[in-house]
Design a protein around this motif. Structure first.
Motif, mmCIF file in Angstrom:
data_model
loop_
_atom_site.group_PDB
_atom_site.id
_atom_site.type_symbol
_atom_site.label_atom_id
_atom_site.label_comp_id
_atom_site.label_asym_id
_atom_site.label_seq_id
_atom_site.Cartn_x
_atom_site.Cartn_y
_atom_site.Cartn_z
ATOM 1 N N VAL A 162 -3.416 -11.456 -22.772
ATOM 2 C CA VAL A 162 -3.461 -10.629 -23.978
ATOM 3 C C VAL A 162 -3.505 -9.154 -23.578
ATOM 4 C CG1 VAL A 162 -4.557 -12.362 -25.446
ATOM 5 C CG2 VAL A 162 -5.990 -10.822 -24.098
ATOM 6 N N THR A 163 -2.945 -8.326 -24.467
ATOM 7 C CA THR A 163 -2.855 -6.891 -24.179
ATOM 8 C C THR A 163 -3.408 -6.069 -25.332
ATOM 9 O OG1 THR A 163 -0.828 -7.272 -22.930
ATOM 10 C CG2 THR A 163 -1.301 -5.005 -23.571
ATOM 11 N N TYR A 164 -4.328 -5.174 -25.008
ATOM 12 C CA TYR A 164 -4.909 -4.236 -25.970
ATOM 13 C C TYR A 164 -4.511 -2.803 -25.597
ATOM 14 C CZ TYR A 164 -8.221 -7.982 -27.320
ATOM 15 O OH TYR A 164 -8.805 -9.153 -27.750
ATOM 16 N N HIS A 165 -4.807 -1.868 -26.520
ATOM 17 C CA HIS A 165 -4.589 -0.451 -26.213
ATOM 18 C C HIS A 165 -5.842 0.388 -26.451
ATOM 19 C CE1 HIS A 165 -0.360 -1.699 -26.255
ATOM 20 N NE2 HIS A 165 -0.148 -0.636 -25.520
ATOM 21 N N GLU A 166 -6.537 0.183 -27.554
ATOM 22 C CA GLU A 166 -7.754 0.935 -27.832
ATOM 23 C C GLU A 166 -8.733 0.052 -28.591
ATOM 24 O OE1 GLU A 166 -6.232 4.280 -29.929
ATOM 25 O OE2 GLU A 166 -6.008 3.179 -31.818
ATOM 26 N N PHE A 167 -9.973 0.538 -28.708
ATOM 27 C CA PHE A 167 -11.042 -0.320 -29.227
ATOM 28 C C PHE A 167 -11.917 0.457 -30.209
ATOM 29 C CE2 PHE A 167 -9.706 -1.621 -25.073
ATOM 30 C CZ PHE A 167 -9.535 -2.994 -25.199
ATOM 31 N N GLY A 168 -12.320 -0.242 -31.300
ATOM 32 C CA GLY A 168 -13.177 0.399 -32.276
ATOM 33 C C GLY A 168 -14.014 -0.605 -33.058
ATOM 34 N N ASN A 169 -13.407 -1.737 -33.441
ATOM 35 C CA ASN A 169 -14.104 -2.745 -34.236
ATOM 36 C C ASN A 169 -14.894 -3.659 -33.288
ATOM 37 O OD1 ASN A 169 -14.903 -4.887 -35.866
ATOM 38 N ND2 ASN A 169 -13.069 -4.765 -37.142
ATOM 39 N N SER A 177 -11.930 4.630 -25.126
ATOM 40 C CA SER A 177 -12.652 3.577 -25.837
ATOM 41 C C SER A 177 -12.760 2.293 -25.021
ATOM 42 C CB SER A 177 -11.999 3.284 -27.185
ATOM 43 O OG SER A 177 -10.670 2.818 -27.023
ATOM 44 N N PHE A 178 -11.894 2.136 -24.015
ATOM 45 C CA PHE A 178 -12.061 0.960 -23.154
ATOM 46 C C PHE A 178 -13.405 1.029 -22.451
ATOM 47 C CE2 PHE A 178 -11.965 -1.290 -19.140
ATOM 48 C CZ PHE A 178 -11.468 -2.513 -19.504
ATOM 49 N N TYR A 179 -13.735 2.215 -21.947
ATOM 50 C CA TYR A 179 -14.996 2.372 -21.197
ATOM 51 C C TYR A 179 -16.209 2.327 -22.136
ATOM 52 C CZ TYR A 179 -18.544 4.453 -18.158
ATOM 53 O OH TYR A 179 -19.692 4.690 -17.431
ATOM 54 N N THR A 180 -16.119 3.008 -23.266
ATOM 55 C CA THR A 180 -17.279 3.133 -24.148
ATOM 56 C C THR A 180 -17.540 1.873 -24.970
ATOM 57 O OG1 THR A 180 -15.894 4.131 -25.871
ATOM 58 C CG2 THR A 180 -17.017 5.636 -24.344
ATOM 59 N N THR A 181 -16.491 1.125 -25.310
ATOM 60 C CA THR A 181 -16.649 -0.001 -26.233
ATOM 61 C C THR A 181 -16.339 -1.361 -25.590
ATOM 62 O OG1 THR A 181 -16.052 1.430 -28.093
ATOM 63 C CG2 THR A 181 -15.871 -0.945 -28.442
ATOM 64 N N ALA A 182 -15.189 -1.463 -24.935
ATOM 65 C CA ALA A 182 -14.749 -2.775 -24.450
ATOM 66 C C ALA A 182 -15.446 -3.189 -23.157
ATOM 67 C CB ALA A 182 -13.237 -2.759 -24.238
ATOM 68 N N TYR A 183 -15.583 -2.281 -22.247
ATOM 69 C CA TYR A 183 -16.090 -2.582 -20.903
ATOM 70 C C TYR A 183 -17.443 -3.308 -20.910
ATOM 71 C CZ TYR A 183 -18.218 -1.122 -16.395
ATOM 72 O OH TYR A 183 -18.881 -1.061 -15.206
#
Length: 258
Positions: free
Chosen positions: A10-17, A44-50
């Motif tokens: 799967v491929t993402y680009h940015e994160f918020g929800n 947002s990868f570092y702040t939210t997803a990671y």
């Protein structure tokens, strides 16, 4: 570096929800083999997803654009939206992805200097953050130096993108130079030839498909998802049926409009 490639990527680009993304990760964590990838290296990868990816221990690749690391320079497509607005910007971005790279670069430079708006700024990831994530199991990999469309680049431009990326990875002790994600998924025969000659071992598409049978290491398929993709749709995408249904519905819609 060379990875064992699962059929589902799967491929993402940015994160918020955050809430919805965590539900997606819970589903992914129950898959036997899955790889999560993220293109561009949005902060947002570092702040939210990671933190959540560490919690659910899912193998992950982050494809970065080295020219932006440690800067306040924006992604080039965000500049187009900023100066032209959403509707006109979307149309212009499609055009810019289909013209020779030198023309795209020249247009962007004129866009920055011809208007009254101040330059757009965007906080980017830092080398320290990349090294921290790598030390915790995230693979930091290659998304080209400036994110041009590789099928619109000359051979010299492709080699320069890869040469500068390799230098950046070596200087900052990052391990994933040889894993490459085509910007926008665009590629051609010249691109594949140069990638092999410049030490790329595996290259990832953006074609919204599941890998089947013997996998071409320079044409690895990936499914496109977003952090806010509803869970019912997320399950459908993971099943592989979504990429079959969407073309059929588009064809039907086209026929009904005639």
């Amino acid at each position: 570096m060379k990875l064992a490639i699962p059929h589902t990527i799967v491929t993402y680009h940015e994160f918020g929800n955050v809430s919805n993304f965590e539900k997606q990760l819970q589903l992914l964590s129950r898959q036997k083999k899955v790889l999560l990838t993220t293109d561009d290296g949005d902060l947002s990868f570092y702040t939210t997803a990671y933190p959540l990816i560490l919690k659910y221990k899912i193998q992950t690749i982050l494809f970065i654009i080295p020219s932006l690391i440690g800067t306040n320079d924006p992604f080039w497509w965000n500049e187009v939206y900023y100066y032209l607005g959403k509707t006109a910007g979307s149309q212009k971005i499609k055009t810019l992805k289909s013209i020779p790279n030198s023309e795209r670069v020249a247009y962007l430079e004129s866009l920055r200097t011809s208007g009254d708006k101040p330059l757009l700024r965007q906080t980017q990831l830092t080398v320290a953050q990349l090294q921290e994530m790598q030390n915790n199991g995230i693979i930091i990999a290659n998304h080209s130096f400036t994110h041009p469309m590789f099928d619109q680049c000359s051979e010299d431009e492709i080699r320069e993108e890869l040469r500068r990326t390799k230098v950046f990875f070596e200087q900052n002790q990052l391990d994933g130079y040889s894993l490459f994600a085509y910007p926008n998924g665009n590629y051609n025969e010249l691109t594949e030839k140069v990638l092999q000659e410049e030490g790329i071992t595996q290259a990832f598409l953006f074609d919204h498909k599941i890998n089947k049978g013997k996998i071409n290491p320079l044409r690895i398929s990936r499914l496109s998802v977003n952090h806010d993709t509803p869970i019912w749709k997320f399950k459908l995408i993971l099943s592989g049926w979504h990429s079959k249904i969407v073309p059929l519905t588009k064809t039907l819609h086209h026929l009904l409009r005639k």
